[in-house]
Motif scaffolding. Structure first.
Motif, PDB file in Angstrom:
ATOM      1  N   SER A   1     -13.092   5.252  -0.187  1.00 57.99           N
ATOM      2  CA  SER A   1     -12.666   3.869   0.075  1.00 57.99           C
ATOM      3  C   SER A   1     -13.758   3.141   0.829  1.00 57.99           C
ATOM      4  O   SER A   1     -14.756   3.740   1.251  1.00 57.99           O
ATOM      5  CB  SER A   1     -11.368   3.875   0.886  1.00 57.99           C
ATOM      6  OG  SER A   1     -11.614   4.396   2.168  1.00 57.99           O
TER       7      SER A   1
ATOM      8  N   ASP B   1       0.835  -1.217   0.000  1.00 53.42           N
ATOM      9  CA  ASP B   1       0.000   0.000   0.000  1.00 53.42           C
ATOM     10  C   ASP B   1       0.864   1.259   0.000  1.00 53.42           C
ATOM     11  O   ASP B   1       0.468   2.294  -0.549  1.00 53.42           O
ATOM     12  CB  ASP B   1      -0.922   0.004   1.224  1.00 53.42           C
ATOM     13  CG  ASP B   1      -2.077  -0.984   1.088  1.00 53.42           C
ATOM     14  OD1 ASP B   1      -2.447  -1.305  -0.054  1.00 53.42           O
ATOM     15  OD2 ASP B   1      -2.593  -1.431   2.116  1.00 53.42           O
TER      16      ASP B   1
ATOM     17  N   HIS C   1      -6.544  -2.837  -4.529  1.00 54.92           N
ATOM     18  CA  HIS C   1      -5.325  -3.249  -3.811  1.00 54.92           C
ATOM     19  C   HIS C   1      -5.492  -4.739  -3.518  1.00 54.92           C
ATOM     20  O   HIS C   1      -6.156  -5.108  -2.541  1.00 54.92           O
ATOM     21  CB  HIS C   1      -5.186  -2.495  -2.493  1.00 54.92           C
ATOM     22  CG  HIS C   1      -5.113  -1.003  -2.612  1.00 54.92           C
ATOM     23  ND1 HIS C   1      -4.158  -0.256  -1.947  1.00 54.92           N
ATOM     24  CD2 HIS C   1      -5.869  -0.102  -3.291  1.00 54.92           C
ATOM     25  CE1 HIS C   1      -4.336   1.040  -2.210  1.00 54.92           C
ATOM     26  NE2 HIS C   1      -5.374   1.152  -3.019  1.00 54.92           N
TER      27      HIS C   1
ATOM     28  N   SER D   1      -6.161  -1.247   3.103  1.00 54.24           N
ATOM     29  CA  SER D   1      -6.030  -0.408   1.910  1.00 54.24           C
ATOM     30  C   SER D   1      -6.996   0.773   1.945  1.00 54.24           C
ATOM     31  O   SER D   1      -6.713   1.846   1.410  1.00 54.24           O
ATOM     32  CB  SER D   1      -6.276  -1.243   0.661  1.00 54.24           C
ATOM     33  OG  SER D   1      -7.356  -2.129   0.867  1.00 54.24           O
TER      34      SER D   1
ATOM     35  N   ASN E   1     -10.254   3.579  -3.697  1.00 55.62           N
ATOM     36  CA  ASN E   1      -9.282   2.589  -3.232  1.00 55.62           C
ATOM     37  C   ASN E   1     -10.068   1.497  -2.528  1.00 55.62           C
ATOM     38  O   ASN E   1     -10.803   1.769  -1.580  1.00 55.62           O
ATOM     39  CB  ASN E   1      -8.280   3.220  -2.264  1.00 55.62           C
ATOM     40  CG  ASN E   1      -7.474   4.295  -2.941  1.00 55.62           C
ATOM     41  OD1 ASN E   1      -7.882   5.450  -2.973  1.00 55.62           O
ATOM     42  ND2 ASN E   1      -6.357   3.916  -3.523  1.00 55.62           N
TER      43      ASN E   1
END
Ligand SMILES: Cc1ncc(C[n+]2csc(CCOP(=O)(O)OP(=O)(O)O)c2C)c(N)n1
Ligand code: SF4
Ligand SMILES: [Mg+2]
Length: 328
Positions: A60, A35, A132, A65, A103
Motif C-alpha cells: 500500500s 474499507d 479505495h 486505506s 491497496n
C-alpha cells in the motif's frame, strides 16, 4: 490407511485456512467506513482460494486505506505516499511466485501517484489493484482529491472544489495495454466479492475501482446511489459477471456488456448517472511485462551464481594485473 494417503490428508488439512488465518489486529477505521467491507471481501477471497499467507503480499501507499496490509496476516509493505505500484512491481519482478495485491487511495493513486498509475497499467504486471475511492483525503482530515466531484466542500476547497472530477475508469481504459477494469461499490458485498475474485483470477494488472464510503468526512456523498438502486447500472455477460436472482430483484437497471469490447467499455465508464457496477473490460491476451522480461529465467541458481562471480571478479587482484609488484 497407508502412508501416502495419510500424508495427502495432512497436506489438505494444512492447506485449508479459515477466515481468522488472514485476520490481523483490530482495524482502526471509523465505524461505517467502506474499507471494512473491502477487507472482509479480500479476506474471504484469500480463504476461498486457499492462498498461502507466506506466498501472499499486500502493498500500500499512505492513507486510511493504505493501513490495509496491517490487517492481513500475510506479508505486507506499508509503503510511501503514491508509491505502492512501483513497490509492488519490484516485488512481482523479484518474486514471480507470490500473489501480489495493492491497496491505494484516490489521493495515493490519482494524485501524487498518478505517474506510477499510468505506467503500471502499461506494464501490465500480474498484480491485483484495489483503488479505495472515497473521493477525499481521509487520513489527513478532508482535503479535496482529484476524484472529488465539483463543488465538494473540503479544507482545501471551503467554497466547493472548482474542477470536474477525474474519472479513474476512463483514465485507466485510455492507457495502452490496459487489460482489466472493473467497478464495485462497498455496500454491495455480493458483487464486490465477485469482482475481487474475477480480478484475482485475471492474468495481468487488474484495476478495481471501489466506490468507498467515508462517513467521517463525506457522510452523505454516496446517499443517492445507496438509497436508489436505479442509479446503479449492473453489468452482466456470459464472459463477465452473472446477476444472482436476489440481486437482480434489487438492481433492475441492468446492461448486457461483453467485457472484450473496449469501445463500449469506455462509453459505459463515462456514465456518471447511473454509475456502472461490474466488469467493464477484460482482455487476457495482453502480455505481462514480467513474462516479456522472463524474470523467472533471471532467478535460476546458475544465472545468479554467474552474476555473483562476475561481481566478485571486478574486485579480484590477479597476479598478472599486479605486474612486478607482487613478485617484488
Ligand atoms: C510525500 C507525502 N505527501 C503528503 C503526505 C500526506 N498525506 C498522507 S495520506 C494523504 C492523502 C490520503 O488520501 P487517500 O490516498 O485518498 O487515502 P484515504 O486516507 O482517503 O484512504 C496525504 C496527502 C505524505 N504522507 N507524504
Ligand atoms: S476518515 Fe474516512 S476513510 Fe478514514 S477511516 Fe474514517 S471513514 Fe474511513
Ligand atoms: Mg481517499
Amino acid at each position: 490407511m497407508n502412508v501416502a494417503a495419510t500424508e495427502c490428508l495432512l497436506q489438505m488439512f494444512e492447506e485449508q485456512h479459515s477466515l481468522e488465518d488472514y485476520q490481523s489486529g483490530v482495524p482502526r477505521w471509523c465505524t461505517g467506513c467502506g474499507d471494512n467491507a473491502i477487507l472482509t471481501a479480500v479476506q474471504r477471497l484469500c480463504r476461498d482460494e486457499g492462498l498461502r499467507p507466506e506466498q501472499t503480499v499486500f502493498v500500500s501507499g499512505i492513507g486510511c486505506s493504505s493501513r490495509f496490509p496491517h490487517y492481513m496476516r500475510t506479508y505486507g509493505f506499508h509503503g510511501i505516499h503514491g508509491r505502492a505500484l512501483p513497490i509492488a512491481e519490484g516485488v512481482r519482478m523479484a518474486r514471480p511466485d507470490l500473489h501480489v495485491f495493492v491497496n491505494t487511495g484516490d489521493g495515493d493513486c490519482c494524485s501524487i501517484g498518478a505517474a506510477h498509475w499510468i505506467h503500471a497499467i502499461r506494464y501490465n504486471m500480474n498484480i491485483t489493484v484495489f483503488l479505495h475511492d472515497n473521493q477525499i483525503y481521509g487520513l489527513t482530515k478532508m482535503q479535496a482529491s482529484p476524484t472529488s466531484p465539483r463543488g465538494t466542500k473540503s479544507n482545501t476547497s471551503p467554497r466547493g472544489s472548482y474542477l470536474e472530477a477525474l474519472n479513474p475508469l476512463t483514465v485507466t481504459l485510455g492507457v495502452q495495454n490496459v487489460s482489466f477494469v472493473a467497478q464495485a461499490l462497498d455496500w454491495v458485498p455480493e458483487t464486490l466479492y465477485d469482482i475481487v475474485k474475477a480480478a484475482f483470477h485475471h492474468k495481468g494488472l487488474s484495476f478495481v475501482r471501489i466506490v468507498q464510503r467515508c462517513p467521517e468526512w463525506l457522510p452523505k456523498m454516496m446517499d443517492p446511489w445507496l438509497h436508489d438502486p436505479q442509479k446503479v447500472l449492473m453489468l452482466h455477460h456470459e464472459n463477465g459477471l452473472q446477476v444472482s436472482p436476489g440481486l437482480g430483484k434489487l438492481y433492475k437497471n441492468q446492461l448486457e456488456h461483453d467485457p472484450l469490447n473496449i469501445d463500449r467499455a469506455r462509453e459505459i465508464a463515462s456514465c456518471l448517472d447511473p454509475i456502472p457496477m461490474g466488469i467493464l473490460y477484460r482482455n487476457p491476451e495482453v502480455p505481462c511485462y514480467e513474462d516479456l522480461r522472463r524474470s523467472d529465467a533471471l532467478r535460476t541458481p546458475e544465472f545468479l551464481k554467474k552474476g555473483l562471480e562476475a561481481e566478485f571478479d571486478k574486485f579480484t587482484v590477479w597476479p598478472q594485473d599486479a605486474g612486478g609488484q607482487l613478485a617484488a
